[in-house]
Design an enzyme around this catalytic site. Structure first.
Site, PDB file in Angstrom:
ATOM      1  N   CYS A  36      58.088   8.671  30.901  1.00 46.04           N
ATOM      2  CA  CYS A  36      57.300   8.058  31.971  1.00 46.04           C
ATOM      3  C   CYS A  36      56.534   6.838  31.453  1.00 46.04           C
ATOM      4  O   CYS A  36      56.217   6.735  30.277  1.00 46.04           O
ATOM      5  CB  CYS A  36      56.305   9.016  32.600  1.00 46.04           C
ATOM      6  SG  CYS A  36      57.003  10.604  33.021  1.00 46.04           S
ATOM      7  N   ARG A  45      61.361   3.667  30.808  1.00 43.98           N
ATOM      8  CA  ARG A  45      60.847   4.973  30.416  1.00 43.98           C
ATOM      9  C   ARG A  45      61.203   6.065  31.412  1.00 43.98           C
ATOM     10  O   ARG A  45      60.914   7.247  31.174  1.00 43.98           O
ATOM     11  CB  ARG A  45      59.327   4.905  30.320  1.00 43.98           C
ATOM     12  CG  ARG A  45      58.886   4.046  29.190  1.00 43.98           C
ATOM     13  CD  ARG A  45      57.403   3.831  29.210  1.00 43.98           C
ATOM     14  NE  ARG A  45      56.998   3.509  27.868  1.00 43.98           N
ATOM     15  CZ  ARG A  45      56.533   4.378  26.987  1.00 43.98           C
ATOM     16  NH1 ARG A  45      56.331   5.624  27.320  1.00 43.98           N
ATOM     17  NH2 ARG A  45      56.240   4.002  25.783  1.00 43.98           N
ATOM     18  N   TRP A  90      60.029  10.146  34.562  1.00 42.60           N
ATOM     19  CA  TRP A  90      61.245  10.831  34.113  1.00 42.60           C
ATOM     20  C   TRP A  90      60.861  12.300  34.071  1.00 42.60           C
ATOM     21  O   TRP A  90      60.035  12.714  33.259  1.00 42.60           O
ATOM     22  CB  TRP A  90      61.656  10.333  32.731  1.00 42.60           C
ATOM     23  CG  TRP A  90      62.970  10.905  32.261  1.00 42.60           C
ATOM     24  CD1 TRP A  90      64.218  10.428  32.538  1.00 42.60           C
ATOM     25  CD2 TRP A  90      63.160  12.059  31.431  1.00 42.60           C
ATOM     26  NE1 TRP A  90      65.173  11.224  31.934  1.00 42.60           N
ATOM     27  CE2 TRP A  90      64.556  12.221  31.246  1.00 42.60           C
ATOM     28  CE3 TRP A  90      62.303  12.975  30.827  1.00 42.60           C
ATOM     29  CZ2 TRP A  90      65.097  13.244  30.487  1.00 42.60           C
ATOM     30  CZ3 TRP A  90      62.853  14.004  30.071  1.00 42.60           C
ATOM     31  CH2 TRP A  90      64.236  14.130  29.904  1.00 42.60           C
ATOM     32  N   ASN A 147      51.972  10.606  30.841  1.00 48.16           N
ATOM     33  CA  ASN A 147      53.238  10.480  30.125  1.00 48.16           C
ATOM     34  C   ASN A 147      53.210  11.517  28.994  1.00 48.16           C
ATOM     35  O   ASN A 147      52.260  11.519  28.218  1.00 48.16           O
ATOM     36  CB  ASN A 147      53.346   9.055  29.572  1.00 48.16           C
ATOM     37  CG  ASN A 147      54.349   8.911  28.435  1.00 48.16           C
ATOM     38  OD1 ASN A 147      54.152   8.118  27.539  1.00 48.16           O
ATOM     39  ND2 ASN A 147      55.417   9.669  28.470  1.00 48.16           N
ATOM     40  N   GLY A 148      54.207  12.388  28.943  1.00 44.26           N
ATOM     41  CA  GLY A 148      54.227  13.388  27.876  1.00 44.26           C
ATOM     42  C   GLY A 148      54.408  14.787  28.441  1.00 44.26           C
ATOM     43  O   GLY A 148      54.824  14.956  29.589  1.00 44.26           O
ATOM     44  N   GLU A 184      80.244   6.975  19.110  1.00 47.48           N
ATOM     45  CA  GLU A 184      79.530   6.000  19.942  1.00 47.48           C
ATOM     46  C   GLU A 184      80.352   5.657  21.195  1.00 47.48           C
ATOM     47  O   GLU A 184      79.808   5.546  22.295  1.00 47.48           O
ATOM     48  CB  GLU A 184      79.227   4.738  19.107  1.00 47.48           C
ATOM     49  CG  GLU A 184      78.745   3.515  19.874  1.00 47.48           C
ATOM     50  CD  GLU A 184      77.430   3.710  20.631  1.00 47.48           C
ATOM     51  OE1 GLU A 184      76.839   4.788  20.548  1.00 47.48           O
ATOM     52  OE2 GLU A 184      77.033   2.767  21.338  1.00 47.48           O
ATOM     53  N   LYS A 208      78.913   6.269  24.898  1.00 47.50           N
ATOM     54  CA  LYS A 208      78.799   5.183  25.883  1.00 47.50           C
ATOM     55  C   LYS A 208      79.472   5.599  27.182  1.00 47.50           C
ATOM     56  O   LYS A 208      78.932   5.412  28.263  1.00 47.50           O
ATOM     57  CB  LYS A 208      79.503   3.899  25.397  1.00 47.50           C
ATOM     58  CG  LYS A 208      78.806   3.028  24.402  1.00 47.50           C
ATOM     59  CD  LYS A 208      77.728   2.137  24.927  1.00 47.50           C
ATOM     60  CE  LYS A 208      76.384   2.754  24.905  1.00 47.50           C
ATOM     61  NZ  LYS A 208      75.769   3.160  23.699  1.00 47.50           N
ATOM     62  N   GLU A 248      77.555   8.466  29.027  1.00 45.58           N
ATOM     63  CA  GLU A 248      76.251   8.017  29.542  1.00 45.58           C
ATOM     64  C   GLU A 248      76.376   7.313  30.890  1.00 45.58           C
ATOM     65  O   GLU A 248      75.579   7.533  31.785  1.00 45.58           O
ATOM     66  CB  GLU A 248      75.647   6.968  28.589  1.00 45.58           C
ATOM     67  CG  GLU A 248      74.870   7.488  27.430  1.00 45.58           C
ATOM     68  CD  GLU A 248      74.263   6.352  26.610  1.00 45.58           C
ATOM     69  OE1 GLU A 248      73.047   6.344  26.463  1.00 45.58           O
ATOM     70  OE2 GLU A 248      75.002   5.474  26.112  1.00 45.58           O
ATOM     71  N   HIS A 293      91.657  20.803  14.451  1.00 38.94           N
ATOM     72  CA  HIS A 293      90.832  22.012  14.306  1.00 38.94           C
ATOM     73  C   HIS A 293      90.128  22.356  15.614  1.00 38.94           C
ATOM     74  O   HIS A 293      89.059  22.949  15.611  1.00 38.94           O
ATOM     75  CB  HIS A 293      89.822  21.821  13.176  1.00 38.94           C
ATOM     76  CG  HIS A 293      90.462  21.579  11.854  1.00 38.94           C
ATOM     77  ND1 HIS A 293      91.180  22.556  11.192  1.00 38.94           N
ATOM     78  CD2 HIS A 293      90.558  20.468  11.090  1.00 38.94           C
ATOM     79  CE1 HIS A 293      91.666  22.061  10.066  1.00 38.94           C
ATOM     80  NE2 HIS A 293      91.305  20.796   9.987  1.00 38.94           N
ATOM     81  N   LYS A 332      65.679   4.838  29.039  1.00 34.58           N
ATOM     82  CA  LYS A 332      65.927   3.949  27.902  1.00 34.58           C
ATOM     83  C   LYS A 332      65.145   4.404  26.677  1.00 34.58           C
ATOM     84  O   LYS A 332      65.623   4.314  25.564  1.00 34.58           O
ATOM     85  CB  LYS A 332      65.507   2.531  28.313  1.00 34.58           C
ATOM     86  CG  LYS A 332      65.691   1.489  27.253  1.00 34.58           C
ATOM     87  CD  LYS A 332      67.098   0.981  27.251  1.00 34.58           C
ATOM     88  CE  LYS A 332      67.402   0.074  26.103  1.00 34.58           C
ATOM     89  NZ  LYS A 332      68.775   0.291  25.612  1.00 34.58           N
TER      90      LYS A 332
HETATM   91  C1  G6P Z   1      68.031   7.010  24.593  1.00 36.31           C
HETATM   92  C2  G6P Z   1      68.885   5.825  25.001  1.00 36.31           C
HETATM   93  C3  G6P Z   1      69.937   5.547  23.942  1.00 36.31           C
HETATM   94  C4  G6P Z   1      69.282   5.351  22.577  1.00 36.31           C
HETATM   95  C5  G6P Z   1      68.386   6.527  22.206  1.00 36.31           C
HETATM   96  C6  G6P Z   1      67.532   6.226  20.998  1.00 36.31           C
HETATM   97  O1  G6P Z   1      68.782   8.168  24.651  1.00 36.31           O
HETATM   98  O2  G6P Z   1      69.509   6.071  26.240  1.00 36.31           O
HETATM   99  O3  G6P Z   1      70.663   4.385  24.284  1.00 36.31           O
HETATM  100  O4  G6P Z   1      70.268   5.197  21.618  1.00 36.31           O
HETATM  101  O5  G6P Z   1      67.482   6.838  23.272  1.00 36.31           O
HETATM  102  O6  G6P Z   1      66.603   5.239  21.347  1.00 36.31           O
HETATM  103  P1  G6P Z   1      65.911   4.263  20.339  1.00 36.31           P
HETATM  104  O7  G6P Z   1      65.001   3.430  21.173  1.00 36.31           O
HETATM  105  O8  G6P Z   1      65.142   5.125  19.355  1.00 36.31           O
HETATM  106  O9  G6P Z   1      66.967   3.477  19.660  1.00 36.31           O
END
Ligand code: G6P
Length: 607
Positions: free
Chosen positions: A2, A27, A74, A98-99, A479, A483, A486, A502, A602
């Site tokens: 948040c 956030r 969030w 927030n938290g 990765e 991607k 997500e 495996h 994010k």
């Molecule tokens: C979230 C984002 C990812 C990111 C991760 C770590 O899950 O959606 O894209 O890789 O956090 O975030 P940071 O800001 O620590 O790189």
């Protein structure tokens, strides 16, 4: 998670609060709300969904007032409904948070036993009740808040407003960031300096346990023992301009395309072009003494750590441990010896990574941070800041921050190798030459955008997608899968090519696309054998390789994407481009919200 913002202003605040929330949407964006106090009354608007819904509500029913707080959520406790959206009002108190208040259940039970009723499922509402309860007997809002804070366990940044004391907002932080902005005849609170950037550049970062009384002309900060303290006011340098998408349809697309430029910018500060050497910022410790490296990160950044392990072990011959931050400190890792702890983070605020950093520091570990946001908590707390110069990354799925992090990780690996006497000047010159080729090679990779867009339509129909790679291409496979899931919501898995037999090979049939990352080189034949094993079971392979690799194995694949031939060190930077474009186009084909995919945020500021 948040984002929170508060203004004790001299002019109307509603629009300015919403503008601030726009800068905090990274956030969380599942609901939003705002509350102002005017003529002895609270005025509140809240809306489910994206911030635009709240903005529309405010346009239809404007809010007056020159003091207010606002929140973008969030969800942690309770679904993202309007009732659960902040600000929460209890009596004469309203609050944004927030938290996570970890002990909210016993507190809630205690309050219910006293006859209080709750209107939301949130943990936050207990704080509003506690402050409201204290206000019945306390001499001032300050006294009430000071009495409540020690009762809260967990992580919080709070902004609290009082109906009968309309010229102040009280903020508090523990385990979640909160900044104070100093204006001209008005003052502010915000989750970060970026949110406050259009309002002021003069920022004080609250420290753990601090709380603050923000007035129009005065800011009083107290530490956790309620002792008045001063925190330095710094010039944040965060840009007040709103970032736009330019000619692109989405921020993610723009950010993918920015990579050659921002990687070049980043490399520029880690390369001495005349000497053809790698350069590090000034540090007050000796890298030659490092005996072990521990890398900690979350999500995409953790794959940079995994690739760093391959590079540092190969080049510097130092043992490297890589951990996802959420696992790190709870398994009580062994941190003896001369350890260099490296955190990797775009935001510099990810709660688990920040906690891991603090754990390392508390155990005497020297720390370095590969971080994109220079004003972030991690950037301020690491011993050695290794900045990435990706610029603001808005799309939730990390793209340009990832490749910039790789560029810095490569520079750090070379530096460690030199410091440990494992790399000659001649070898370093050669590697620096390859690093300098990365931006052009990434440009060449971008030129395949159209063909990737075409194949995306087929992949968009899949239920599962597998990604395979070996060596540093294994984290790249992870990765690629991350991607895709997500932003397109297709189930995807990345696997080390040799591990496929495996388990995941059982998933393979002619409906499962298999994306194989395999630049020509010593590992190529092995990966191609694994690809053949999958094709023998009907897998539809997309082979991403260079001309040499495609000449050897491309004819067997259903589709190919040709990357430029590059040195293995820069291959991950280049191969990042097609996997990003593929995920992007699949998501577009599926019509998902590319920049703000469901359930994600994010910056993940809760554990
Ligand atoms: C979230 C984002 C990812 C990111 C991760 C770590 O899950 O959606 O894209 O890789 O956090 O975030 P940071 O800001 O620590 O790189």
């Amino acid at each position: 998670m948040c984002g929170i913002i508060g203004i004790v202003g001299k002019d109307a605040v509603a629009q300015r609060l919403v503008d601030g929330l726009r800068r905090l949407e990274y956030r969380g964006y599942d609901s939003a709300g705002i509350c102002t106090v005017t003529n002895g009354q609270f005025g509140r608007r809240r809306a489910e969904g994206k911030l635009n819904n709240l903005a529309a509500k405010l346009a239809a029913e404007p809010l007056e007032g020159i003091v207010g707080i606002a929140h973008t959520r969030w969800a942690t406790h309770g679904a993202p409904t309007e009732d659960n959206a902040h600000p929460h009002i209890v009596g004469d108190v309203t609050i944004v948070h927030n938290g996570i208040i970890e002990n909210f259940k016993p507190l809630r039970d205690e309050l219910i036993a006293q006859g209080r009723t709750f209107l939301s499922e949130t943990d936050t509402e207990v704080v509003a009740h506690l402050v409201d309860r204290e206000m019945q007997t306390a001499a001032s809002p300050q006294e009430a808040v000071a009495a409540v804070l020690p009762r809260l366990h967990g992580a919080f940044a709070l902004a609290i407003m009082f109906r009968e004391h309309p010229d102040l907002i009280i903020g508090a932080r523990l385990g979640a960031p909160l900044t104070v902005g100093y204006g001209d005849g008005e003052n502010y609170l915000g989750s970060d300096a970026l949110a406050l950037a259009p309002l002021t550049q003069r920022i004080a970062y609250l420290e753990e346990g601090d709380w603050v009384v923000v007035g129009r002309d005065k800011v009083d900060i107290y530490d956790r023992t309620n002792t008045p303290v001063t925190r330095p006011i710094v010039v944040s340098g965060a840009s007040g301009a709103l970032i736009d998408k330019g000619n692109h349809r989405h921020f993610m697309q723009k950010e993918i395309y920015e990579q050659p430029v921002v990687v070049a910018d980043t490399l520029q500060s880690y390369i001495r072009p005349l000497e053809m050497q790698v350069a590090m910022p000034q540090m007050d410790f000796d890298l030659s003494e490092v005996e072990r490296v521990v890398i900690v990160a979350c999500g995409t950044a953790s794959y940079v750590g995994m690739i760093g392990k391959y590079w540092i072990e190969q080049m510097a011959r130092l043992p490297v441990d890589v951990d996802v931050a959420s696992e790190f400190r709870y398994r009580d890792p062994v941190l003896t010896g001369k350890v260099l702890g490296v955190v990797v983070s775009q935001s510099g605020e990810t709660a688990d990574t920040l906690a891991a950093l603090r754990h390392m520091k508390a155990n005497g570990v020297t720390t370095a941070g590969i971080i994109n946001v220079p004003t972030s908590s991690m950037a301020r707390e690491v011993d050695l800041l290794l900045p990435t110069h990706a610029g603001p990354e808005i799309g939730v799925a990390s793209t340009k921050a990832f490749t910039c992090q790789l560029a810095v990780m490569a520079a750090l690996s070379v530096n460690l190798a030199r410091a440990k006497g494992k790399m000659t000047a001649e070898q370093e010159r050669e590697i620096v030459g390859h690093l300098k080729e990365a931006p052009a090679a990434m440009n060449a990779a971008l030129s395949h955008d159209d063909e990737i867009q075409k194949m995306a339509h087929t992949i968009a129909e899949a239920r599962d997608v597998l990604y395979l790679g070996r060596g540093p291409d294994y984290p790249m496979a992870l990765e690629g899968a991350l991607k895709l899931k997500e932003i397109s919501y297709i189930h995807a898995e990345g696997y080390a090519s040799g591990e496929m037999k495996h388990g995941p090979i059982a998933l393979i049939d002619d409906k499962v696309p298999l994306i194989v990352l395999a630049p020509a080189g010593p590992l190529f034949d092995k990966t191609v054998s694994n690809m053949q094993e999958a094709m023998a079971r009907g897998a539809q392979v997309v082979l991403i390789s260079d001309a040499e690799g495609l000449a050897l194995a491309g004819s067997d694949a259903k589709a190919t994407i040709e990357m430029p031939a590059v040195h293995p060190l820069i291959a991950p930077l280049v191969y990042a481009v097609p996997i990003q474009l593929l995920a992007y186009h699949v998501a577009c084909a599926k019509g998902t919200d590319v920049d703000q995919p469901r359930n994600l945020a994010k910056s993940v500021t809760v554990e």
